[in-house]
Design an enzyme around this catalytic site. Structure first.
Site, PDB file in Angstrom:
ATOM      1  N   GLY A  11      54.276 -40.595  14.627  1.00 25.25           N
ATOM      2  CA  GLY A  11      54.404 -39.154  14.318  1.00 25.25           C
ATOM      3  C   GLY A  11      53.281 -38.384  14.748  1.00 25.25           C
ATOM      4  O   GLY A  11      53.140 -37.032  14.369  1.00 25.25           O
ATOM      5  N   SER A  12      52.677 -38.786  16.087  1.00 25.18           N
ATOM      6  CA  SER A  12      51.673 -37.806  16.598  1.00 25.18           C
ATOM      7  C   SER A  12      52.252 -36.439  17.208  1.00 25.18           C
ATOM      8  O   SER A  12      51.820 -35.460  17.003  1.00 25.18           O
ATOM      9  CB  SER A  12      51.071 -38.466  17.607  1.00 25.18           C
ATOM     10  OG  SER A  12      51.644 -38.560  18.795  1.00 25.18           O
ATOM     11  N   MET A  89      63.443 -44.261  16.713  1.00 26.84           N
ATOM     12  CA  MET A  89      63.726 -45.566  17.455  1.00 26.84           C
ATOM     13  C   MET A  89      65.213 -46.063  17.018  1.00 26.84           C
ATOM     14  O   MET A  89      65.397 -47.325  16.722  1.00 26.84           O
ATOM     15  CB  MET A  89      62.784 -46.570  17.239  1.00 26.84           C
ATOM     16  CG  MET A  89      61.471 -46.243  17.735  1.00 26.84           C
ATOM     17  SD  MET A  89      61.538 -45.735  19.467  1.00 26.84           S
ATOM     18  CE  MET A  89      59.678 -45.508  20.121  1.00 26.84           C
ATOM     19  N   ASN A 106      65.249 -34.383  22.460  1.00 24.86           N
ATOM     20  CA  ASN A 106      64.521 -35.675  22.393  1.00 24.86           C
ATOM     21  C   ASN A 106      63.363 -35.470  23.398  1.00 24.86           C
ATOM     22  O   ASN A 106      63.585 -34.975  24.379  1.00 24.86           O
ATOM     23  CB  ASN A 106      65.489 -36.704  22.806  1.00 24.86           C
ATOM     24  CG  ASN A 106      64.878 -38.002  22.593  1.00 24.86           C
ATOM     25  OD1 ASN A 106      63.954 -38.412  21.710  1.00 24.86           O
ATOM     26  ND2 ASN A 106      65.143 -39.053  23.778  1.00 24.86           N
ATOM     27  N   HIS A 108      61.018 -37.935  26.012  1.00 21.44           N
ATOM     28  CA  HIS A 108      60.917 -39.391  26.582  1.00 21.44           C
ATOM     29  C   HIS A 108      59.600 -39.396  27.336  1.00 21.44           C
ATOM     30  O   HIS A 108      59.435 -38.622  28.238  1.00 21.44           O
ATOM     31  CB  HIS A 108      62.215 -39.522  27.536  1.00 21.44           C
ATOM     32  CG  HIS A 108      62.213 -41.079  27.862  1.00 21.44           C
ATOM     33  ND1 HIS A 108      62.658 -42.168  26.880  1.00 21.44           N
ATOM     34  CD2 HIS A 108      61.674 -41.811  28.943  1.00 21.44           C
ATOM     35  CE1 HIS A 108      62.277 -43.229  27.778  1.00 21.44           C
ATOM     36  NE2 HIS A 108      61.924 -42.799  29.023  1.00 21.44           N
TER      37      HIS A 108
HETATM   38  C1  GRF Z   1      56.564 -40.838  22.221  1.00 28.47           C
HETATM   39  O1  GRF Z   1      55.817 -41.292  23.236  1.00 28.47           O
HETATM   40  C2  GRF Z   1      57.985 -40.446  22.576  1.00 28.47           C
HETATM   41  O2  GRF Z   1      58.102 -39.993  23.715  1.00 28.47           O
HETATM   42  C3  GRF Z   1      58.850 -41.677  22.439  1.00 28.47           C
HETATM   43  O3  GRF Z   1      58.080 -42.233  21.235  1.00 28.47           O
HETATM   44  C4  GRF Z   1      56.623 -41.866  21.213  1.00 28.47           C
HETATM   45  C5  GRF Z   1      56.423 -41.354  19.833  1.00 28.47           C
HETATM   46  O4  GRF Z   1      55.078 -41.290  19.274  1.00 28.47           O
HETATM   47  N1  GRF Z   1      60.028 -41.356  22.172  1.00 28.47           N
HETATM   48  P1  GRF Z   1      54.690 -40.409  18.010  1.00 28.47           P
HETATM   49  O5  GRF Z   1      55.545 -41.189  16.848  1.00 28.47           O
HETATM   50  O6  GRF Z   1      55.187 -39.079  18.106  1.00 28.47           O
HETATM   51  O7  GRF Z   1      53.149 -40.490  17.989  1.00 28.47           O
END
Ligand code: GRF
Length: 201
Positions: A11-12, A89, A106, A108
């Site tokens: 969740g960063s 995910m 989204n 990526h």
């Molecule tokens: C990120 O690298 C995003 O691009 C990918 O999953 C990761 C999620 O990171 N889809 P966080 O949970 O937001 O820290």
């Protein structure tokens, strides 16, 4: 405009988006953090940030359709205008995507269309490319495929390890996602086929 962030893990990106709402960069209401994983740290971050949360776990449903149907009902009841996937995910079904046409974003961690899938950063690093980056795109019915909103590159340095590269990719994500969400919520994005035009109002 009200929006929901979907996250399955750390969740960063949620945190960066919440900060951008609070400092006024994004002028829309962050109305929900949804997770399909009860153990997601993103849920804790949302609670600490005072953002409402919803947890629905797919395996507690008979099939993916009934899980998504409940989710759609909840989102519509809460008048959610658009959805921001941030480390979600799970692939959305065509049913869900059609319920929010052109309203799901989204992120990526690679320069799409290279290195689609779960491990964009690692795949780029092990492939040996010299440049990778971050892509923000609209979601369509294919994975990591919809029209690209913003994309920014990042050089891979001689001394980079996977870990140092991950840190830099995430930093770039945390800058780029709020910019894309701000543009979208201000009505400045126009989709024409595969192209997304940024219009100044
Ligand atoms: C990120 O690298 C995003 O691009 C990918 O999953 C990761 C999620 O990171 N889809 P966080 O949970 O937001 O820290």
């Amino acid at each position: 405009m009200k929006f929901a962030v979907f996250a399955s893990g750390n969740g960063s990106n949620f945190q960066a988006i919440d900060a951008a709402v609070k400092n006024g960069q994004i002028k829309a209401e962050l109305a929900l953090l949804f997770s399909n994983n009860r153990k997601a740290y993103a849920l804790q971050r949302a609670q600490d940030a005072g953002v409402p949360t919803l947890e629905l776990v797919p395996k507690e449903y008979a099939n993916p359709q009934s899980f998504e149907r409940d989710l759609v009902i909840y989102l519509k009841e809460h008048a959610i205008d658009f959805i921001v996937l941030a480390g979600y995910m799970r692939i959305l079904t065509p049913y869900f995507v059609r319920e929010f046409p052109g309203k799901i974003l989204n992120i990526h961690p690679s320069l799409l269309p290279s290195f689609k899938g779960m491990n964009g950063i690692k795949d780029a690093f092990t492939y040996g490319v010299k440049t990778t980056g971050v892509t923000i795109h609209f979601v369509d019915e294919k994975m990591d495929h919809g029209p690209i909103i913003l994309q920014e590159s990042l050089a891979i340095r001689e001394e980079d390890t996977l870990e140092t590269l991950e840190v830099r990719v995430h930093e770039l994500e945390h800058q780029l996602y709020p910019q894309a969400i701000a543009l979208f919520s201000e009505g400045k994005l126009k989709i024409k086929g595969r192209k997304v035009h940024i219009i100044s109002l």
